[in-house]
Design an enzyme around this catalytic site. Structure first.
Site, PDB file in Angstrom:
ATOM      1  N   HIS A 456      66.541 -20.476  51.962  1.00 11.10           N
ATOM      2  CA  HIS A 456      67.702 -21.357  51.756  1.00 11.10           C
ATOM      3  C   HIS A 456      67.280 -22.676  51.117  1.00 11.10           C
ATOM      4  O   HIS A 456      67.857 -23.095  50.097  1.00 11.10           O
ATOM      5  CB  HIS A 456      68.378 -21.615  53.097  1.00 11.10           C
ATOM      6  CG  HIS A 456      69.519 -22.585  53.027  1.00 11.10           C
ATOM      7  ND1 HIS A 456      70.828 -22.198  52.978  1.00 11.10           N
ATOM      8  CD2 HIS A 456      69.539 -23.951  52.985  1.00 11.10           C
ATOM      9  CE1 HIS A 456      71.611 -23.256  52.906  1.00 11.10           C
ATOM     10  NE2 HIS A 456      70.853 -24.344  52.913  1.00 11.10           N
ATOM     11  N   GLU A 457      66.294 -23.328  51.714  1.00 14.45           N
ATOM     12  CA  GLU A 457      65.896 -24.631  51.179  1.00 14.45           C
ATOM     13  C   GLU A 457      65.314 -24.505  49.776  1.00 14.45           C
ATOM     14  O   GLU A 457      65.458 -25.409  48.941  1.00 14.45           O
ATOM     15  CB  GLU A 457      64.899 -25.311  52.121  1.00 14.45           C
ATOM     16  CG  GLU A 457      65.485 -25.695  53.476  1.00 14.45           C
ATOM     17  CD  GLU A 457      66.722 -26.567  53.371  1.00 14.45           C
ATOM     18  OE1 GLU A 457      66.813 -27.371  52.421  1.00 14.45           O
ATOM     19  OE2 GLU A 457      67.603 -26.443  54.238  1.00 14.45           O
ATOM     20  N   HIS A 460      67.923 -24.861  47.189  1.00 15.59           N
ATOM     21  CA  HIS A 460      68.145 -26.255  46.791  1.00 15.59           C
ATOM     22  C   HIS A 460      67.072 -26.702  45.801  1.00 15.59           C
ATOM     23  O   HIS A 460      67.357 -27.418  44.827  1.00 15.59           O
ATOM     24  CB  HIS A 460      68.103 -27.167  48.019  1.00 15.59           C
ATOM     25  CG  HIS A 460      69.289 -27.075  48.917  1.00 15.59           C
ATOM     26  ND1 HIS A 460      70.574 -27.268  48.490  1.00 15.59           N
ATOM     27  CD2 HIS A 460      69.374 -26.828  50.259  1.00 15.59           C
ATOM     28  CE1 HIS A 460      71.411 -27.138  49.507  1.00 15.59           C
ATOM     29  NE2 HIS A 460      70.709 -26.877  50.598  1.00 15.59           N
ATOM     30  N   HIS A 463      67.775 -25.528  42.404  1.00 12.05           N
ATOM     31  CA  HIS A 463      68.877 -26.307  41.828  1.00 12.05           C
ATOM     32  C   HIS A 463      68.331 -27.585  41.184  1.00 12.05           C
ATOM     33  O   HIS A 463      68.812 -28.029  40.127  1.00 12.05           O
ATOM     34  CB  HIS A 463      69.880 -26.640  42.928  1.00 12.05           C
ATOM     35  CG  HIS A 463      71.269 -26.883  42.443  1.00 12.05           C
ATOM     36  ND1 HIS A 463      72.317 -27.138  43.293  1.00 12.05           N
ATOM     37  CD2 HIS A 463      71.801 -26.943  41.197  1.00 12.05           C
ATOM     38  CE1 HIS A 463      73.438 -27.322  42.596  1.00 12.05           C
ATOM     39  NE2 HIS A 463      73.142 -27.213  41.324  1.00 12.05           N
TER      40      HIS A 463
END
Length: 664
Positions: A456-457, A460, A463
């Site tokens: 999940h991290e 980021h 991104h």
């Protein structure tokens, strides 16, 4: 102070901050000079005699504050990941001054008039959107208020910044102080050997050799509760978790909620939630309220059915601290899956390299080289250089995976250097997790939940790394709060993608892959306990919503919480909120106020996007290029739902989320 490392751009690759040279005494002088320099730059823009243009006004503002940006990113990263009393003292001093500084810019009438005067003709789409965003930012910051109201707004902002810092520092102190010390190792029956060793290492680091310390993670639910056989110890851990922040943060949250409501009314909104949502992808607060309301009944019904199963398994009336323990027993009986069986297959470095990095390479073609010659913000932080498929440099990724007393709970991503064509910068991003550190020489074995968090991290991080925008204002994750979780939630899918899972899920001693039948059972078992997971999330979300939509001023935090949960029909004693008010760092110190709904709102986009990947062949370079080009690279350079529609070809459908959560 001529030797202050912040006073000039970093000479290191990618402008990585020179952490080896930075000391606490450098921060305040850099903040002071940085604020003074930016105010001088702003005054020059506001007072320029020539007519306002995009270049001499908007671009000039984008270029302003370079020194302040350099010191802020480094300082607040340290304040979160490796604080100390001196850093906390500086934080208490500087946060209200930064609030004053930002108000001095946004409430500068001459500057706002020049921004309003910039002609939009002849600008590119990104430039027009940037101009529109600047106008919106200034209006939302109070630029159109009467002078008297602006003065009150300044006072509110300053007090809120001070209270948020106090909340954050109180919570860190409470979390460390609430860790459960266990003198008799026999009471740890049920924990895996590596978890017991990690608890012993934590005790040793705290000066308690021979003992064991069960540290607390940020949410209410503590992972050890799934394994501890000692019911009294489970209760002790649970009560330590839900007692954090009491009483120190109780008065703080009441005061912050009132101040936010007052600020919203000053700015012309009914409440803080309306103020927040006005600048998000959700159309209005009614849409958020309706979506949450639709999810609650089915989720609560699922949780009640699960509770019945757990009571039957336990043979008695269970309490909140029993849920995870008996859920694991039911899961094991139904799917023959035991979390302790899986941990040996999830060694941190293999998960990172053969899981997280491998999936990114297969999907996007990027590669990673560790750079031990480059220094991170802490000895545990590892630095990796990231290269595009053609070998061109893309940026730096820092991974700081271990928990420590100086680090706040949870997991998050920070940008240390933002990508922008204007400044000629490539991205430098950092992921922070909170995995218990084992004794030296021992492997770091992860729970599957920690594995998913790492994916999940890194979503980021991607991104930020893939950002390809012209202006810093739009770089990477600079998107609405209810959109920012979308790419990271999509990246979770690769944690369970069969080829990726088979590549990293290998025994840390033998290298043997996880048995195929165990893989299948594990994936099937993930569907279990979704009622509990959804209700604890919704309870926290609706609690956040209640704090920011109240009609009568709250008086007592605990009583307000009880009434709010009851009114929302999520007051299940067996399923407490994922965060209670006094340790809900997301909304009081983390930028998610009236925005914790973002996770489920973004999950609508995420679940729909997962369907797209599956429909189009899954983990392929072509799919990666499409997702990168249409979404990950765009940052905030266009309206986010416009980017989603360009990618998906339509508006999102909610049905994939409902199916995933068992809510159809």
């Amino acid at each position: 102070m001529t030797e202050n490392p912040f006073f000039a751009p970093s000479p290191l690759p990618y402008r990585l901050p020179p952490f080896a040279d930075i000391r606490e005494e450098h921060y305040l002088p850099a903040f002071e000079r940085g604020m003074a320099e930016q105010l001088a730059e702003v005054e020059a823009i506001a007072g320029a005699p020539e007519p306002a243009t995009f270049d001499n006004t908007v671009v000039a503002l984008e270029r302003s504050g370079e020194l302040l940006d350099r010191v802020s990113t480094v300082f607040f990263n340290q304040a979160s990941s490796h604080t100390n009393p001196e850093v906390q003292r500086i934080q208490q001093e500087v946060t209200p001054r930064l609030a004053q500084h930002h108000d001095a810019i946004h409430l500068n009438g001459r500057l706002f008039a020049r921004i309003r005067a910039v002609p939009a003709g002849g600008l590119s789409a990104e430039q027009r959107w940037l101009l529109e965003r600047y106008v919106t930012d200034f209006v939302r910051a109070g630029a159109e208020l009467a002078p008297r109201d602006q003065e009150r707004l300044k006072a509110v902002n300053e007090e809120l910044s001070t209270l948020a810092t106090r909340f954050e520092q109180n919570l860190l102190a409470h979390t460390n102080a609430s860790a459960v010390v266990v003198d008799d190792e026999a009471r740890l029956a049920g924990l895996s050997e590596d978890a017991i060793r990690a608890a012993a290492e934590t005790a040793r680091a705290r000066g308690l050799p021979g003992g064991h310390v069960l540290s607390l993670v940020l949410p209410t639910g503590q992972p050890v509760l799934a394994e501890l056989a000692d019911r009294d110890l489970r209760e002790q851990v649970h009560r330590a978790s839900i007692g954090r922040g009491l009483p120190d943060n109780s008065e703080l949250v009441v005061r912050m909620a009132r101040l936010r409501a007052e600020r919203a009314r000053l700015l012309g909104y009914a409440d803080h939630a309306e103020y927040v949502v006005a600048d998000q992808t959700a159309p209005d607060t009614r849409a958020v309220t309706e979506m949450l309301g639709k999810l609650v009944p089915a989720a609560v019904a699922n949780a009640h059915r699960e509770a019945d199963e757990l009571r039957e398994e336990a043979g008695f009336e269970i309490a909140a601290w029993d849920w995870s323990f008996y859920a694991e027993k039911v899961r094991a009986a139904r799917h023959q899956v035991d979390g302790r069986q899986m941990r040996p297959y999830f060694e941190l470095d293999r998960v990172l390299r053969d899981g997280v990095f491998h999936a990114a390479h297969e999907l996007y073609g990027i590669s990673f080289t560790e750079r031990p010659d480059l220094t991170g913000h802490h000895p545990d932080a590892r630095v990796f250089e990231v290269f595009d498929e053609d070998g061109s440099p893309l940026g730096l990724f820092l991974g700081d995976f271990y928990a420590r007393e100086s680090k706040r709970g949870g997991a998050w991503m920070n940008s240390l250097v933002r990508q922008s064509a204007l400044e000629g910068t490539r991205p430098v991003v950092v992921n922070n997790l909170n995995i218990a550190k084992p004794p030296a020489g021992q492997p770091t074995l992860m729970t599957f939940e920690e594995v998913v968090t790492m994916f999940h991290e890194f979503g980021h991080a991607l991104h930020g790394l893939f950002s390809d925008v012209g202006y810093p204002r739009f770089s990477g994750t600079a998107v609405p709060r209810d959109f920012v979780e979308y790419p990271s939630q999509v990246n979770e899918m690769w944690a369970v993608w069969p080829s990726v899972l088979a590549n990293y899920a290998r025994h840390h001693q033998t290298g043997e892959p996880m048995p195929g039948d165990l893989l299948e059972r594990m994936l099937e078992a993930r569907k279990f306990n979704q009622g509990h997971a959804t209700v604890e999330y919704l309870a926290a979300t609706l609690l956040d919503w209640a704090w920011h939509t109240f009609e009568q001023d709250p008086q007592d935090a605990e009583e307000f919480e009880r009434r709010a949960l009851r009114a929302a029909n999520v007051d299940l004693p067996l399923v407490p909120p994922r965060y209670r008010s006094t340790y809900f760092a997301h909304i009081w110190a983390g930028g998610y106020s009236a925005g914790y709904y973002s996770y489920i709102w973004s999950e609508v986009l995420d679940a729909d996007t997962v369907e797209w990947f599956k429909e189009n062949g899954g983990l392929t370079r072509e799919n990666g290029d499409i997702f990168r080009r249409a979404l990950l690279s765009r940052g905030g350079s266009l309206p986010p739902m416009e980017a989603f529609r360009a990618f998906r070809g339509r508006d999102p459908r909610i049905e994939p989320l409902l199916e995933r959560r068992g809510l159809l």
